[in-house]
Design a protein around this motif. Structure first.
Motif, short mmCIF file in Angstrom:
data_model
loop_
_atom_site.label_atom_id
_atom_site.label_comp_id
_atom_site.label_asym_id
_atom_site.label_seq_id
_atom_site.Cartn_x
_atom_site.Cartn_y
_atom_site.Cartn_z
N VAL A 1 0.86 -1.18 0.00
CA VAL A 1 0.00 0.00 0.00
C VAL A 1 0.89 1.24 0.00
O VAL A 1 2.11 1.14 0.16
N GLU B 1 -4.05 3.85 5.33
CA GLU B 1 -5.24 3.06 4.97
C GLU B 1 -5.62 2.09 6.09
O GLU B 1 -4.75 1.50 6.73
N TRP C 1 -2.49 0.79 8.22
CA TRP C 1 -1.22 0.59 7.53
C TRP C 1 -0.51 1.92 7.32
O TRP C 1 -1.14 2.94 7.02
N ASP D 1 5.50 -2.76 4.96
CA ASP D 1 4.08 -3.01 5.29
C ASP D 1 3.81 -2.92 6.80
O ASP D 1 3.16 -3.79 7.38
#
Length: 450
Positions: A108, A114, A121, A428
């Motif tokens: 992402v 998000e 995240w 991540d």
């Protein structure tokens, strides 16, 4: 350097959200500000993050000081008055900068903030904008409700922690020590998170951290043509030293904190404890699951070469070659570790410090520790709480120069299969939103009782 007090805004109505309700939103807003610290003196985004933090604090009526060591390297401090003015103050602190993130490596946008499947995240989700958000949401709730902590609490958000704190906590300690007047203890990051040990949830409370030594290895030789015999080749000397240091099998050395942790793991698992047997130590470390990498780096010194620099052309032997080594030294054993490094480097390679900072080890006892343990167990009865050593470092190193005893306590109840420790400076980064809410409950209890 600039410094500017910020006047409080009028208090918000009592219908505003609770800490549990707003912690995720605050964390998301912080994650969406790119505060990457490249270690080159620049801190893009730190000013924006500091202004967001200051706004959240002044919004509930707190008087805040926002100051800079250099343009853009911005920190924020406020002070909550406690119910017992005779007690020493507590420093509750975080940092707003993060290590850089290569977007191509992530699933992402690392600065998108998000929320996916109950996880938030982004770069900083575990280091340490999660704790920043918990601090902010709990402080806001306490002030709105007219509650005061058990003692004075200095709330600080520092710049530049990811580059050793020179432009953040170190600068504040040197130039603004009055901000921490009367404080004797501190709480910050990388502790209070849960792991599963022997089928039981255990929280690792950080009571020690290794010393930091970023070192430059320098070899001087005789420059010359690449086709000639050269017995004074700087690259050859440097390469040999780097290999010796990087491959050195540091012996296991159990500090008091590590020994107490491993004895606790032994009690939970039934595995034998034998501090003289590396295999027994390895088995106890492995029983910590995803946290094993963190803890495994604290049973001995570590020395990892990280950078190399030599030469400017394929057929020219350079007269100088350099390397950088990241060394982390156990509390109480720093001098012997440095002596070994000098021996490994050899007579042809000199060691120059880039940045060094102290190792810390504090008691797993006392009123503050009792309050941290009680706050965790009130929210998670039946869990165990164990001390541990952090393989990295925190801004508690800087505060220790003022005689302030620091602990790592960012309380998070985590899924057993989440490799939380592996996400520090990793790809991540993500934190469960329910873990953030859990942390606000624990932190709120702590501030009422500590």
């Amino acid at each position: 350097m600039t410094s500017q007090p910020i006047a409080p805004r009028p208090s918000t109505p009592p219908t505003t959200p609770t800490a549990e309700q707003e912690v995720v939103g605050i964390c998301r807003d912080l994650l969406r500000i790119d505060t990457s610290n490249y270690g080159n003196g620049e801190g893009p985004g730190e000013r924006r993050a500091a202004e967001l933090v200051a706004g959240l604090l002044t919004d509930v009526g707190l008087e805040v000081e926002l100051f800079e060591s250099e343009p853009g390297r911005t920190s924020v401090v406020t002070r909550l008055e406690g119910t017992d003015p005779t007690r020493p103050a507590l420093v509750l602190h975080g940092h707003t900068d993060v290590v850089p993130a290569a977007a191509a490596d992530w699933s992402v946008d690392p600065f998108g903030g998000e929320e996916i499947d109950g996880l938030l995240w982004g770069r900083g989700a575990v280091d340490m904008k999660d704790m920043d958000a918990m601090i902010l949401s709990v402080v806001r709730q306490m002030v709105r409700e007219g509650r005061r902590p058990a003692r004075d609490v200095v709330v600080a958000f520092f710049a530049d922690e990811e580059a050793g704190g020179v432009r953040g906590a170190q600068w504040a300690v040197r130039h603004r020590p009055e901000l921490f007047e009367g404080a004797t203890e501190a709480i910050s990051e990388v502790g209070g998170f849960s792991v599963e040990v022997g089928g039981r949830r255990a929280y690792l409370l950080q009571t020690a951290e290794k010393g930091l030594a970023w070192l430059r290895l320098v070899a001087d030789g005789r420059a010359g043509h690449g086709s000639q015999v050269n017995a004074e080749n700087a690259v050859t000397e440097l390469a040999a030293a780097v290999a010796r240091i990087g491959r050195h099998p540091w012996p296991y050395t159990l500090t008091p904190t590590v020994e107490r942790l491993l004895r606790g793991v032994s009690d939970l698992t039934g595995l034998p404890f034998d501090g003289e047997d590396p295999a027994a130590v390895d088995a106890l470390v492995a029983a910590l699951g995803p946290a094993a990498k963190f803890v495994g780096a604290t049973v001995r010194h570590t020395s990892n070469p990280t950078q190399l620099d030599a030469g400017y052309k394929a057929n020219v032997i350079p007269g100088r070659a350099e390397a950088t080594v990241d060394v982390r030294l156990l509390p109480g054993h720093e001098e012997e570790g440095m002596a070994t490094l000098r021996e490994l480097a050899g007579p042809a390679v000199r060691i120059e410090p880039i940045h060094q900072d102290t190792a810390l080890e504090v008691p797993f006892s006392g009123d503050l520790v009792d309050s941290m343990v009680a706050s965790l167990l009130a929210e998670d009865p039946g869990a165990a709480v164990l001390p541990y050593t952090l393989s990295g470092g925190t801004d508690n190193k800087s505060l220790s120069r003022l005689g302030i005893t620091g602990y790592g306590f960012a309380p998070l109840r985590l899924p057993a299969d989440l490799d939380f420790s592996g996400m520090f400076h990793g790809v991540d980064e993500r934190v469960p939103t329910e873990s953030l809410r859990f942390g606000t409950r624990v932190l709120d209890r702590l501030l009422n009782d500590c």
